[in-house]
Design an enzyme around this catalytic site. Structure first.
Site, PDB file in Angstrom:
ATOM      1  N   ASN A 252      -2.306   2.655  12.702  1.00  0.00           N
ATOM      2  CA  ASN A 252      -1.641   4.436  13.111  1.00  0.00           C
ATOM      3  C   ASN A 252      -0.549   4.119  13.498  1.00  0.00           C
ATOM      4  OD1 ASN A 252      -1.851   3.405  15.476  1.00  0.00           O
ATOM      5  ND2 ASN A 252      -4.163   3.966  14.552  1.00  0.00           N
TER       6      ASN A 252
ATOM      7  N   LYS B 291       0.654   5.318   0.784  1.00  0.00           N
ATOM      8  CA  LYS B 291       0.209   6.750   2.152  1.00  0.00           C
ATOM      9  C   LYS B 291       0.330   7.555   0.506  1.00  0.00           C
ATOM     10  CE  LYS B 291      -1.817   7.534   5.238  1.00  0.00           C
ATOM     11  NZ  LYS B 291      -3.624   7.618   5.310  1.00  0.00           N
TER      12      LYS B 291
ATOM     13  N   ARG C 260      -0.890  15.017  18.056  1.00  0.00           N
ATOM     14  CA  ARG C 260      -0.484  15.564  16.604  1.00  0.00           C
ATOM     15  C   ARG C 260      -1.338  16.728  14.971  1.00  0.00           C
ATOM     16  NH1 ARG C 260      -1.415  10.213  12.002  1.00  0.00           N
ATOM     17  NH2 ARG C 260      -0.214  10.904  10.159  1.00  0.00           N
TER      18      ARG C 260
ATOM     19  N   ASN D 299      -6.071   9.940   0.919  1.00  0.00           N
ATOM     20  CA  ASN D 299      -6.910  10.196   1.880  1.00  0.00           C
ATOM     21  C   ASN D 299      -7.498  11.426   1.247  1.00  0.00           C
ATOM     22  OD1 ASN D 299      -3.598  10.380   3.856  1.00  0.00           O
ATOM     23  ND2 ASN D 299      -5.567   9.466   4.399  1.00  0.00           N
TER      24      ASN D 299
ATOM     25  N   ASN E 267     -11.818   4.421   5.274  1.00  0.00           N
ATOM     26  CA  ASN E 267     -11.549   4.666   6.937  1.00  0.00           C
ATOM     27  C   ASN E 267     -11.652   6.286   7.415  1.00  0.00           C
ATOM     28  OD1 ASN E 267      -8.584   5.943   6.427  1.00  0.00           O
ATOM     29  ND2 ASN E 267      -8.534   6.073   8.565  1.00  0.00           N
TER      30      ASN E 267
ATOM     31  N   HIS F  86       1.721   0.148  10.819  1.00  0.00           N
ATOM     32  CA  HIS F  86       2.584   1.421  10.677  1.00  0.00           C
ATOM     33  C   HIS F  86       3.734   0.506  11.332  1.00  0.00           C
ATOM     34  CE1 HIS F  86       0.028   4.031   9.286  1.00  0.00           C
ATOM     35  NE2 HIS F  86       0.757   5.369   9.676  1.00  0.00           N
TER      36      HIS F  86
ATOM     37  N   GLU G 164      -8.172   3.460  -1.917  1.00  0.00           N
ATOM     38  CA  GLU G 164      -9.275   3.964  -0.892  1.00  0.00           C
ATOM     39  C   GLU G 164      -9.438   5.200  -0.433  1.00  0.00           C
ATOM     40  OE1 GLU G 164      -7.699   4.578   3.902  1.00  0.00           O
ATOM     41  OE2 GLU G 164      -6.499   2.776   2.682  1.00  0.00           O
TER      42      GLU G 164
ATOM     43  N   ASP H 165     -11.195  -0.185  12.386  1.00  0.00           N
ATOM     44  CA  ASP H 165      -9.282   0.014  13.814  1.00  0.00           C
ATOM     45  C   ASP H 165     -10.310   0.458  15.380  1.00  0.00           C
ATOM     46  OD1 ASP H 165      -7.669   1.545  15.195  1.00  0.00           O
ATOM     47  OD2 ASP H 165      -6.756   2.618  13.623  1.00  0.00           O
TER      48      ASP H 165
ATOM     49  N   HIS I 185      -7.471  -0.534   9.674  1.00  0.00           N
ATOM     50  CA  HIS I 185      -6.874   0.633   9.182  1.00  0.00           C
ATOM     51  C   HIS I 185      -5.827   0.740  10.045  1.00  0.00           C
ATOM     52  CE1 HIS I 185      -6.252   4.740  10.990  1.00  0.00           C
ATOM     53  NE2 HIS I 185      -5.693   5.808   9.764  1.00  0.00           N
TER      54      HIS I 185
ATOM     55  N   ASP J 283      -4.159   4.817  -1.488  1.00  0.00           N
ATOM     56  CA  ASP J 283      -5.131   5.695  -0.411  1.00  0.00           C
ATOM     57  C   ASP J 283      -4.431   7.257  -0.403  1.00  0.00           C
ATOM     58  OD1 ASP J 283      -6.110   7.068   1.807  1.00  0.00           O
ATOM     59  OD2 ASP J 283      -5.094   6.150   3.612  1.00  0.00           O
TER      60      ASP J 283
ATOM     61  N   LYS K  84       0.609  -1.193   0.161  1.00  0.00           N
ATOM     62  CA  LYS K  84       0.186  -0.057  -0.359  1.00  0.00           C
ATOM     63  C   LYS K  84       0.600   1.484  -0.058  1.00  0.00           C
ATOM     64  CE  LYS K  84      -3.123   2.718   3.072  1.00  0.00           C
ATOM     65  NZ  LYS K  84      -3.935   2.773   4.415  1.00  0.00           N
TER      66      LYS K  84
END
Length: 434
Positions: free
Chosen positions: A334, A204, A414, A235, A281, A361, A258, A305, A332, A233, A202
């Protein structure tokens, strides 16, 4: 006969930590040198400890502290009562509280998932059964994961800053190297798959203009061949017409796409045009979203998740809904450590129809907070722990060190936009960019 009761919560400890994180790029900006996590430990009146891990956020940590007095004395088996107590205190989460960033910002789902996992860790120890058995039992002995590629700047994060270790080789070297071009992403993928044995990949996306990311996916397809499933993905940062245009280009090579666009209505419109499955997600993220999702046909796959859906048992409920309505299911991820990974593996082992390898991750992280050290991946999969509860124990020396990282780094939540502005002054997050 008198009513039987289980162990009761005597103490709750909430410890924010900061773990080394590389400068990874995404639609919302740049990862900080440290990612925040919160470790929760419950101890019962008979001295049994249960642990959990959630994404770190000062506001959620404060809410956890506010819940302590409500939870002291509760029977760890009475999870329905515990959940209701938390709802009475904090209310239910709204869709707006999720936010537009790639990560979820809702309060109640984080708090309850933290308490539930720790309680189930205790319940497993009391009954002598692993958590997977508390979720209905194992459907598989190993849980598959996918390689998770990122565009990134050079560096490994944390105390190394943007520096590199010139002596590093293999995945350690790739983890520190820049990855901005298709060729660099292919090198990253080859190193990660060689080290962890991943069978699917995958990327990102949402970082660069779409054609550059599409070209990267075709480079991966050429390098790995048609038998390695690929995912992208963006996003939800693409416009509707962009999602359709580049989705058509990607149809021959993707396992799924995604969140190409934002919102269920836009996802449904893309879904009507493309033949490849759409995963999410970001547009279907709670049980309240599901009726409209089914009505519109917004996606083919939901990426669960347990941190964001309200725990492990809620995720099993979601699995049943997905099976009923013909939706695929995966997970999903993190920036997590071994406590969250253990919970993901127990859940992934219990889900009857786990149709796609899970995201993780974990290869990007180097710290750990469990006594056994870092989990081992075999052919991209993790063996399901067989010990009671989660099957992992808290390394208190590591916990203290990582908590000191938290105190030293000064981060409290974050914020990838702020980090990106340190590299590109004036950069701002846009929920739809291309």
């Amino acid at each position: 006969m008198p009513e039987k009761t289980g162990p009761r919560i005597k103490d709750i400890t909430i410890t924010p930590i900061a773990i080394v994180d590389p400068p990874l790029l995404n639609a919302a900006g740049l990862h900080a040198p440290y990612a925040l996590r919160t470790i929760v430990e419950l101890v019962t009146d008979d001295g049994i400890s249960g642990i959990s891990e959630i994404p770190g956020n000062r506001a959620i940590d404060a809410a956890l502290h506010d819940s302590i007095d409500l939870l002291i004395g509760k029977d760890v088996f009475q999870l329905n009562e515990i959940r209701q107590v938390l709802i009475d205190q904090f209310g239910t989460d709204t869709a707006a509280e999720r936010g537009e960033t790639p990560w979820d910002q809702r309060k109640l789902v984080h708090i309850f998932s933290a308490i539930e996992v720790a309680c189930m860790d205790i319940i497993g120890k009391v009954t002598g059964r692993p958590i997977v058995d508390l979720l209905g039992g194992k459907m598989r002995d190993r849980v598959p994961f996918a390689a998770y590629l990122f565009y990134k700047y050079e560096g490994a994060g944390g105390e190394l800053g943007f520096g590199t270790d010139p002596a590093a080789t293999g995945w350690a070297a790739a983890r520190q190297a820049s990855g901005l071009t298709p060729a660099e992403l292919v090198a990253q993928a080859k190193a990660m798959c060689a080290a962890f044995g991943f069978q699917s990949i995958k990327l990102k996306g949402g970082v660069f203009e779409p054609q550059q990311e599409v070209d990267a996916m075709f480079a991966l397809h050429e390098a790995f061949g048609p038998d390695v499933p690929l995912r992208l993905d963006p996003n939800a940062i693409w416009k509707l017409e962009t999602g359709i245009k580049y989705g058509r280009q990607l149809e021959p090579i993707l396992e799924y796409l995604e969140d190409p666009v934002r919102g269920q209505e836009n996802m449904a419109q893309v879904r009507q045009v493309l033949t490849i499955p759409l995963a999410t997600n970001m547009c279907t993220t709670s049980f309240g979203d599901i009726p409209n999702s089914i009505r519109l046909g917004a996606e083919d796959i939901i990426l669960s998740d347990h941190h964001f859906w309200g725990g492990l048992r809620a995720s099993m409920t979601l699995a049943g809904i997905c099976e009923t309505f013909g939706r695929g299911l995966s997970m999903h991820s993190n920036s997590h450590l071994g406590i969250s990974l253990a919970a993901m593996v127990h859940l992934g082992a219990a889900i009857p129809h786990l149709t796609y390898a899970l995201d993780t991750h974990y290869p990007w992280q180097s710290d750990e907070v469990i006594t056994a050290g870092r989990f081992t991946f075999e052919e991209g999969a993790v063996l399901v722990p067989t010990e009671p509860g989660l099957g992992v124990e808290l390394d208190r020396v590591a916990l203290a060190r990582l908590h000191q990282n938290y105190l030293n780094c000064g981060l409290t939540k974050r914020d990838d936009e702020v980090e990106m502005q340190k590299i590109q002054p004036g950069w701002t997050f846009q929920s739809v960019r291309w």
